[in-house]
Write a protein that holds these residues in place. Structure first.
Motif, PDB file in Angstrom:
ATOM      1  N   SER A   1       2.679  -4.694 -13.661  1.00 19.30           N
ATOM      2  CA  SER A   1       1.357  -4.124 -13.376  1.00 19.30           C
ATOM      3  C   SER A   1       1.326  -2.640 -13.727  1.00 19.30           C
ATOM      4  O   SER A   1       0.369  -2.146 -14.336  1.00 19.30           O
ATOM      5  CB  SER A   1       1.005  -4.317 -11.901  1.00 19.30           C
ATOM      6  OG  SER A   1       0.919  -5.684 -11.575  1.00 19.30           O
TER       7      SER A   1
ATOM      8  N   GLY B   1      -1.999   2.289 -10.277  1.00 18.33           N
ATOM      9  CA  GLY B   1      -1.901   1.234  -9.278  1.00 18.33           C
ATOM     10  C   GLY B   1      -3.069   0.270  -9.285  1.00 18.33           C
ATOM     11  O   GLY B   1      -3.114  -0.668  -8.469  1.00 18.33           O
ATOM     12  N   SER B   2      -4.020   0.455 -10.190  1.00 19.30           N
ATOM     13  CA  SER B   2      -5.216  -0.378 -10.172  1.00 19.30           C
ATOM     14  C   SER B   2      -4.911  -1.817 -10.555  1.00 19.30           C
ATOM     15  O   SER B   2      -5.458  -2.757  -9.968  1.00 19.30           O
ATOM     16  CB  SER B   2      -6.276   0.205 -11.114  1.00 19.30           C
ATOM     17  OG  SER B   2      -5.775   0.293 -12.439  1.00 19.30           O
TER      18      SER B   2
ATOM     19  N   TYR C   1      -2.089  -3.485 -10.170  1.00 23.80           N
ATOM     20  CA  TYR C   1      -1.374  -4.131  -9.068  1.00 23.80           C
ATOM     21  C   TYR C   1      -2.329  -4.505  -7.947  1.00 23.80           C
ATOM     22  O   TYR C   1      -2.218  -5.590  -7.346  1.00 23.80           O
ATOM     23  CB  TYR C   1      -0.274  -3.218  -8.550  1.00 23.80           C
ATOM     24  CG  TYR C   1       0.571  -3.855  -7.469  1.00 23.80           C
ATOM     25  CD1 TYR C   1       1.479  -4.860  -7.789  1.00 23.80           C
ATOM     26  CD2 TYR C   1       0.452  -3.466  -6.137  1.00 23.80           C
ATOM     27  CE1 TYR C   1       2.268  -5.455  -6.802  1.00 23.80           C
ATOM     28  CE2 TYR C   1       1.216  -4.048  -5.142  1.00 23.80           C
ATOM     29  CZ  TYR C   1       2.123  -5.050  -5.487  1.00 23.80           C
ATOM     30  OH  TYR C   1       2.880  -5.653  -4.506  1.00 23.80           O
ATOM     31  N   ALA C   2      -3.275  -3.654  -7.684  1.00 30.30           N
ATOM     32  CA  ALA C   2      -4.257  -3.956  -6.633  1.00 30.30           C
ATOM     33  C   ALA C   2      -5.072  -5.195  -6.999  1.00 30.30           C
ATOM     34  O   ALA C   2      -5.364  -6.038  -6.138  1.00 30.30           O
ATOM     35  CB  ALA C   2      -5.172  -2.754  -6.411  1.00 30.30           C
ATOM     36  N   ARG C   3      -5.436  -5.313  -8.271  1.00 27.62           N
ATOM     37  CA  ARG C   3      -6.243  -6.475  -8.687  1.00 27.62           C
ATOM     38  C   ARG C   3      -5.441  -7.771  -8.622  1.00 27.62           C
ATOM     39  O   ARG C   3      -5.934  -8.798  -8.147  1.00 27.62           O
ATOM     40  CB  ARG C   3      -6.764  -6.271 -10.115  1.00 27.62           C
ATOM     41  CG  ARG C   3      -7.875  -5.254 -10.242  1.00 27.62           C
ATOM     42  CD  ARG C   3      -8.573  -5.386 -11.590  1.00 27.62           C
ATOM     43  NE  ARG C   3      -7.660  -5.236 -12.714  1.00 27.62           N
ATOM     44  CZ  ARG C   3      -7.347  -4.074 -13.288  1.00 27.62           C
ATOM     45  NH1 ARG C   3      -7.868  -2.942 -12.805  1.00 27.62           N
ATOM     46  NH2 ARG C   3      -6.521  -4.028 -14.318  1.00 27.62           N
TER      47      ARG C   3
ATOM     48  N   THR D   1      -2.872  -8.598  -6.915  1.00 30.43           N
ATOM     49  CA  THR D   1      -2.351  -9.012  -5.606  1.00 30.43           C
ATOM     50  C   THR D   1      -3.447  -9.188  -4.560  1.00 30.43           C
ATOM     51  O   THR D   1      -3.167  -9.610  -3.429  1.00 30.43           O
ATOM     52  CB  THR D   1      -1.333  -7.982  -5.084  1.00 30.43           C
ATOM     53  OG1 THR D   1      -1.957  -6.692  -5.015  1.00 30.43           O
ATOM     54  CG2 THR D   1      -0.109  -7.919  -5.992  1.00 30.43           C
ATOM     55  N   ALA D   2      -4.689  -8.876  -4.927  1.00 30.29           N
ATOM     56  CA  ALA D   2      -5.786  -9.023  -3.961  1.00 30.29           C
ATOM     57  C   ALA D   2      -6.003 -10.492  -3.631  1.00 30.29           C
ATOM     58  O   ALA D   2      -5.957 -11.360  -4.512  1.00 30.29           O
ATOM     59  CB  ALA D   2      -7.061  -8.409  -4.537  1.00 30.29           C
TER      60      ALA D   2
END
Length: 626
Positions: free
Chosen positions: A520, A580-581, A583-585, A587-588
């Motif tokens: 990510s 980090g965007s 990874y946030a998407r 793993t949401a």
């Protein structure tokens, strides 16, 4: 496991130019090899040779550098299969006399022979030795590391787009291609020669000597000969390798013994030649360990032998995941100058530096695929042409949908050129697949090219030629494997081979540990040409599938990781800040569609179990009709 740079000027070289190149080389060399390695420097005002290698040669009896009188020999590997009486300097004298000293060698092996005012540099017949060349500003140089060569000649390595196109699609750098621009690998059988001119400078030349096409042509000429004759030639080639190795190596050699056919054939050859090796079995797939133990036990029961046999896990998560994915990728990049397959990202992290002592010699069963039609389509399946089968097998570094269309098309065109060349020299039918496997997969993908003493008996020229003399039917029947094993160690003949898909592997997956976070982050930060060879949305989609309990195609994540980490070194100016965007998407948690009933919640929990995943896969395949 040597580092060599040699250079020859076409004319006079200014002190300033020479100093600049020397300074670039010295700076780039820092951190590439251990400080304990031995260094040799030879040269004059218009030429130079630098060789570094471990001071401790271990059990190897063949020195990397040897001088006898005016002749100096620099060996890149060990000359398995060659008449090596007299040692390296004597072999170098024969090369300087224009003899094809590489004709019987088991690749990889390169040899530089130096005399007072002349030199000869010989590539092996397959073109497997990692020796690269380039020219700039009136200087031609040869080096075992393409990045170091580019730094010496040009100042700053730049990515070679054709090379990385090949790596992305095939999983390796194809043909003579290099990861860095302005360099190429020496061609199969290529011999570079030079003679110093009376007024200074060098006259350089290059020619192709005995090479892979000659080996293949010998095999094609032997088609139709009796089976017994074919078995004799193949067995003789393997036993000659086994008999000759002790002259080069003074200790017992390790053989990776799996449950498969290739390592068993090599083991049978060594047992018959009274050269019993140590056996090492990786049992990430349990069936491999069981069959290997059975083979060793038969040697104990029937022959009274007691070989050492070690069993271990190659990719156990506990060994792999204590180093993060990005760091493992950097280690591979730095150690092997971008050239190692990305599939090794799921192996335990290796040091970015080579070892201080020569690694013990080993045998590998690579190239045994040539004898069994490994890339052949199923005989009873749908009609597939050799071209279609070859393209499907080689162009599989990552799924086509994850690669930019122009990138995939360019590599298809390159492979088509190989097919046309093979047909022009008389290769027909399914043997086209064997030719492609030999000149591409074995030459450039096989990891035995990077370690001195990793011996590949199936690359003995006589064995390779025999594989092109067999019919496709004989290969599918595993004629050479079963016939020679039955001759040499008949007690092994009835033990079934373990197939590639026998049992579940416990090896690490690329997404385990910090894999999702690392990939990510690379999606956020890698913004250059190399990362753009793959579709970033396809990589992100693969990561998102994990959140939903799926299992993505590991090749997508492995190849993108290698490309992005290569960009850090070759295109540092294109790297972007981490956000980090991504990874946030990935793993949401997905937003629920609405309230779930108890039965639905139960089914969802079952779906995410191993059993549920198998059931889901089976149902999905039936619905899709395949």
């Amino acid at each position: 496991m040597q580092l060599m740079l040699c250079w020859f000027a076409h004319g006079a070289v200014s002190d300033e130019a020479h100093s600049q190149r020397a300074a670039r080389f010295t700076q780039a060399l820092d951190g590439l090899v251990p400080a304990s390695w031995t260094r040799h420097d030879l040269g004059g005002e218009d030429w130079g040779v630098t060789v570094l290698h471990p001071a401790d040669q271990g059990a190897f009896r063949w020195p990397t550098v040897e001088t006898a009188g005016p002749v100096t020999a620099v060996s890149l590997g060990i000359p398995v299969g060659v008449d090596a009486d007299g040692g390296p300097a004597a072999l170098a004298e024969r090369l300087l006399a224009a003899e094809d000293v590489h004709r019987a060698v088991v690749p990889p092996f390169g040899l530089l022979a130096l005399d007072t005012d002349r030199f000869s540099l010989q590539q092996d017949w397959l073109g497997m030795a990692r020796v690269f060349t380039g020219t700039a500003d009136g200087v031609t140089a040869y080096c075992t590391r393409p990045g170091l060569l580019a730094t010496f000649l040009h100042g700053k390595p730049q990515p070679d787009l054709a090379g990385w196109t090949s790596y992305t699609v095939c999983g390796h750098f194809g043909g003579d291609l290099s990861p860095v621009a302005g360099t190429r690998q020496l061609r199969p059988g290529e011999r570079a020669t030079g003679r110093r001119l009376p007024g200074g400078g060098w006259h350089l030349d290059s020619e192709l000597r005995y090479a892979v096409d000659d080996v293949v042509a010998e095999g094609l000429a032997g088609q139709g000969r009796p089976v017994a004759e074919q078995l004799d030639r193949a067995a003789d080639a393997l036993t000659r390798v086994a008999a000759g190795v002790p002259r080069l190596y003074a200790d017992q050699i390790t053989l990776g013994l799996s449950g498969g056919k290739d390592s068993r054939l090599i083991a049978a050859t060594l047992v018959a030649a009274d050269r019993l090796p140590r056996f090492l079995t990786y049992q990430d797939t349990a069936a491999e360990g069981r069959v290997a133990q059975q083979l060793v036990q038969l040697l104990r029961d029937r022959r009274g032998l007691d070989p050492e046999h070690v069993l271990r896990l190659a990719g156990a998560p506990a060994k792999v995941l204590n180093t993060g994915l990005r760091e493992r990728a950097r280690y591979l990049r730095d150690r092997y100058d971008h050239q190692f397959p990305s599939s090794y990202l799921t192996r335990p992290a290796d040091s970015p530096l080579p070892p201080e002592r020569m690694s013990p010699a080993t045998y590998t069963g690579a190239a045994g695929e040539l004898a069994v039609g490994y890339w052949y389509p199923a005989a009873a399946g749908p009609t597939v042409t050799p071209r279609q089968a070859g393209m499907g097998k080689l162009l599989a570094g990552a799924p086509a949908a994850a690669i930019a269309p122009a990138v995939f098309a360019a590599e298809r065109d390159r492979i088509e050129g190989i097919f046309q060349h093979a047909e022009a020299m008389g290769v027909r039918g399914l043997h086209l697949l064997d030719y492609l496997y030999l000149v591409e997969r074995m030459r450039r993908w096989s990891t035995s090219a990077y370690t001195t003493g990793m011996i590949t008996p199936f690359l003995a020229p006589g064995f390779v030629a025999t594989t092109f003399a067999l019919t496709p039917e004989q290969k599918r029947e595993r004629l050479l494997h079963t016939g020679i094993i039955a001759r040499l160690v008949p007690e092994w003949a009835d033990i079934p081979f373990v197939s590639l898909h026998t049992g579940r592997s416990t090896a690490t997956r690329v997404w385990e540990g910090d894999g999702v976070a690392a990939v990510s982050d690379l999606l956020d930060t890698a913004g250059g040409t190399l990362a753009g060879l793959m579709h970033k949305p396809a990589v992100e989609k693969a990561l998102r599938s994990l959140r939903l309990g799926g299992r993505p195609d590991a090749r997508i994540l492995q190849q993108f990781t290698s490309l992005a980490v290569a960009a850090e070194a070759l295109e540092p100016e294109t790297m972007l800040p981490a956000t980090g965007s991504t990874y946030a998407r990935v793993t949401a948690r997905p937003a629920p569609f609405g309230p779930e009933s108890a039965p639905v919640r139960l089914l969802r929990r079952i779906r995410h179990t191993r059993f549920g995943n198998r059931v889901w896969t089976t149902v999905r395949q039936q619905v899709r009709g395949h």
